[in-house]
Design a protein around this motif. Structure first.
Motif, short mmCIF file in Angstrom:
data_model
loop_
_atom_site.label_atom_id
_atom_site.label_comp_id
_atom_site.label_asym_id
_atom_site.label_seq_id
_atom_site.Cartn_x
_atom_site.Cartn_y
_atom_site.Cartn_z
N CYS A 142 0.84 -1.19 0.00
CA CYS A 142 0.00 0.00 0.00
C CYS A 142 0.88 1.24 0.00
O CYS A 142 2.06 1.20 0.38
CB CYS A 142 -0.96 0.01 1.20
N ASP A 143 0.30 2.34 -0.42
CA ASP A 143 0.92 3.66 -0.35
C ASP A 143 1.25 3.94 1.12
O ASP A 143 0.39 3.81 2.00
CB ASP A 143 -0.08 4.69 -0.89
N ARG A 145 1.44 6.52 2.70
CA ARG A 145 0.61 7.57 3.30
C ARG A 145 -0.67 7.01 3.89
O ARG A 145 -1.25 7.61 4.81
CB ARG A 145 0.32 8.65 2.26
N LEU A 146 -1.13 5.88 3.38
CA LEU A 146 -2.30 5.23 3.99
C LEU A 146 -1.95 4.74 5.39
O LEU A 146 -2.79 4.77 6.30
CB LEU A 146 -2.78 4.07 3.12
N ASP A 149 -2.02 7.73 7.72
CA ASP A 149 -3.41 7.98 8.12
C ASP A 149 -3.83 7.03 9.23
O ASP A 149 -4.46 7.42 10.22
CB ASP A 149 -4.36 7.79 6.92
N ASN A 150 -3.51 5.76 9.06
CA ASN A 150 -3.90 4.72 9.99
C ASN A 150 -3.34 4.96 11.39
O ASN A 150 -4.04 4.81 12.40
CB ASN A 150 -3.44 3.37 9.44
N THR A 264 3.00 2.19 -4.42
CA THR A 264 1.94 1.39 -3.83
C THR A 264 2.48 0.25 -2.96
O THR A 264 1.81 -0.77 -2.78
CB THR A 264 1.01 0.81 -4.91
N LEU A 302 -5.29 -2.30 5.05
CA LEU A 302 -4.67 -1.29 4.19
C LEU A 302 -4.41 -1.81 2.78
O LEU A 302 -4.55 -1.07 1.80
CB LEU A 302 -3.38 -0.78 4.81
N GLN A 305 -7.64 -1.68 1.08
CA GLN A 305 -7.94 -0.28 0.79
C GLN A 305 -7.19 0.18 -0.45
O GLN A 305 -7.76 0.85 -1.32
CB GLN A 305 -7.57 0.59 1.99
N GLN A 306 -5.91 -0.18 -0.55
CA GLN A 306 -5.12 0.22 -1.71
C GLN A 306 -5.69 -0.36 -3.00
O GLN A 306 -5.78 0.33 -4.02
CB GLN A 306 -3.67 -0.24 -1.53
N ASP A 323 -9.71 12.64 11.17
CA ASP A 323 -8.64 12.52 10.18
C ASP A 323 -7.61 13.63 10.28
O ASP A 323 -6.66 13.67 9.49
CB ASP A 323 -9.22 12.53 8.76
#
Length: 352
Positions: A142-143, A145-146, A149-150, A264, A302, A305-306, A323
């Protein structure tokens, strides 16, 4: 997608103790190895002869030897020798600034002229014998940046980690966010709650009762480019919560070093540092095992999500007050990327 003029965790020392390691960091394919006198070195994972991966070779007398035709590479990117060949005209490959510190190997994938080890934020727990640390590494599709966020919004614990660290009071307790320069902090303090399973085990590990109400806290710290340290813990209720004396609490620092691999995918160096019962190796192993399961649950969410985001690239995502920590952290990352773009791409080292 990611700043390159920054220090990233590339690997742990044990990963390069016996042989070279090839790892992509921020889109750069890099070979890590121990050069002369055990010093860590990092060069482009590309043999100038035929393009083979140098990381698939060996280390001999502190030099990296290509496993294809025996080309010998120095840690500065210059070819040292090759059986039966003159190598003076061989092009120099790129070398990367690299530092061994705090129990990790750090690399600077950007402009080497800007690499300053003093810019690393200090990790007290990594050098203090009154702290114990245990952790691991996950490759996550995954990116990165995700994951930011998490980790900067722990509301998801109620739903993703129901059997370990999740509890309904996380949802019910407001979170505060503040930004201090490039440092983002989100905080949540829960008073007079029952500890979830993971923290009940930690209370027992510190010789405290696990069946009494506790005050629980979560303080998430973001440091660019993508490092998140989370102060977590529980204290027996009525003894000062976050500020309680050590004899009334079990507290730790969750360590999260997020190193982008591609746009990614990422390398996730996770762990937990604690300052109670630090000599108990069984407790360290127990915490590591429990934490590893928690982060595996995050990874599953995640990566799905990606996949969804790639499938629906035009879908607009909603932003809520919870957020705020991730949003502020992303803004700092975006500013650093914009600064690099304004300066131009970091130059490759040229042959001497």
């Amino acid at each position: 997608m990611y700043p390159k003029n920054a220090w990233y965790v590339a690997c742990t020392p044990d990963e390069i103790d016996s042989k070279p390691l090839g790892r992509m960091i921020c889109g750069e394919q890099i070979a890590f190895y121990r050069a002369e006198e055990g010093k860590v070195a990092a060069v482009e994972d590309f043999c100038p002869h035929r393009g083979a991966q140098l990381s698939l070779g060996t280390v001999c007398e502190g030099k990296l030897v290509c496993g294809y035709h025996g080309l010998v590479m120095g840690c500065d990117g210059k070819t040292v020798s090759m059986p039966g060949q003159r190598v003076g005209g061989f092009p120099k490959i790129r070398s990367f600034p690299v530092v061994e510190r705090y129990g990790f190997i750090w690399v600077w994938p950007g402009d080497p002229a800007q690499a300053d080890p003093a810019a690393m934020h200090h990790l007290e727990w990594a050098e203090n014998p009154e702290w114990a640390y245990g952790g691991g590494l996950y490759h996550v599709k995954c990116d990165y940046r995700l994951m930011i966020d998490n980790l900067m919004d722990l509301t998801h614990e109620t739903y993703v980690h129901t059997t370990s660290i999740g509890q309904k009071e996380i949802d019910e307790t407001p979170v505060s966010t503040r930004t201090e320069g490039d440092h983002v902090v989100t905080s949540r303090f829960m008073d007079k709650v029952m500890a979830p399973p993971f923290w009940r085990a930690n209370l027992r590990g510190n010789g405290l009762p696990d069946d009494q109400p506790v005050d629980r806290w979560q303080v998430c710290h973001f440091y660019p480019p993508s490092h998140i340290l989370i102060e977590v813990g529980v204290a027996l209720a009525g003894h000062g919560g976050y500020h309680a004396e050590a004899k009334y609490k079990a507290s730790s620092i969750v360590v999260d070093f997020l190193t982008p691999e591609t746009e990614t995918s990422m390398w996730y160096f996770w762990g937990m540092a604690r300052n109670f019962n630090v000599k108990d190796r069984n407790l360290t192993a127990q915490i590591r095992e429990g934490q590893g399961k928690v982060f595996a649950e995050d990874t599953q969410v995640l990566e799905a999500q990606q996949r969804n985001l790639l499938k629906y690239p035009d879908r607009r995502l909603l932003m809520l007050n919870i957020d705020a920590g991730g949003v502020q952290s992303r803004r700092i990352v975006e500013r650093l990327i914009a600064k690099e773009q304004a300066q131009g791409q970091p130059p490759l080292q040229q042959a001497a």
